[in-house]
Design an enzyme around this catalytic site. Sequence first.
Site, short mmCIF file in Angstrom:
data_model
loop_
_atom_site.label_atom_id
_atom_site.label_comp_id
_atom_site.label_asym_id
_atom_site.label_seq_id
_atom_site.Cartn_x
_atom_site.Cartn_y
_atom_site.Cartn_z
N SER A 247 76.57 -15.73 101.97
CA SER A 247 77.40 -14.53 101.89
C SER A 247 77.34 -14.03 100.45
O SER A 247 76.74 -14.67 99.58
CB SER A 247 78.85 -14.85 102.26
N LYS A 248 78.01 -12.91 100.25
CA LYS A 248 78.06 -12.38 98.89
C LYS A 248 78.73 -13.41 97.96
O LYS A 248 78.30 -13.61 96.83
CB LYS A 248 78.87 -11.08 98.91
N GLN A 249 79.77 -14.08 98.49
CA GLN A 249 80.51 -15.05 97.67
C GLN A 249 79.62 -16.23 97.26
O GLN A 249 79.79 -16.79 96.18
CB GLN A 249 81.73 -15.60 98.42
#
Length: 310
Positions: A247-249
């Site tokens: 994910s972006k995280q």
Amino acid sequence: MAVPSAVPEPAPRYRGRFAPSPTGPLHFGSLVAAVGSYLDARTQGGEWLLRMEDVDRPRNVPGAAEQIVNTLEAYGFAWDGPVLWQSERDAAYEAALDALRRAGLAYPCACSRKEIADSARRPAVDGGLAYPGTCREGLPPGRPERAWRLRVDGSDTAFVDRLQGRLAQSLERDVGDFVLRRADGLFAYQLAVVVDDAAQGITDIVRGADLLASTPRQIWLQQCLGYPTPRYAHLPVAANAAGEKLSKQTLAPALAADCAAGELVRALCFLGQAVPAELARARPADVWAWGLEHWSFAAIPRQRSISLPA
Ligand code: GLU
């Protein structure tokens, strides 16, 4: 002998969709969901729709939606009809919320996050806390409404996923009455996705297993609104070597527009397909031709998560 005169009802057409949130560019994990839903639809003669899930305005990253559309085009995806933008659908969500209010199923809630944290007794399936029902019987005197919630009950909401098998949740125990419209006035993803799946006539949802735990809430909402429940298939999600979902995280890299064939081949391998490695050097159209001919739903690993090698 009498000839049956009734013409059999035609089976409802397959209609699938891909519904990314524009919180960043597409990465390998989102590509897996796009490829799985696309080939499941197209190999059954179905339609495949694209919906931009930009209902959660504060999380939208400027330019990400356009970048997602461009990447899908560069990768050779072809969707039916125009893209549906959730940010243009407030009237439809308001109408659904109104119907739930009129049926006595939705109620206003005055609780702040802190009050819920102080009074909740049970963890919820998605890592938060199950709402303890404080405002169920009415707002406490003098307190203004903040959010709108949907009443749930203690019975099991169950479904059989095409890949992950049977899943049952007691929404009362595992989630609590959940939010339909948030304190900031925005409609919650759970309401938007259910209203849109019904409005678009979606028969089949193929998406990542990170959304398995939300599915009973969506089925409950469909039942409250009198909508049909689609079939579900939750694909394994791609995780990094530490087991965290891409994910972006977790800083998953954006898909590069000029590596389409290679990334499509990787996504097919991830989904258990015996794709010839040399197709990675072919054109995206050749990978799609192979996928449309050889797609095997049965070969998809029945796992919730698969870690990619470091
Ligand atoms: N917008 C959701 C996401 O990007 C997907 C929702 C869905 O496929 O139902 O995680």
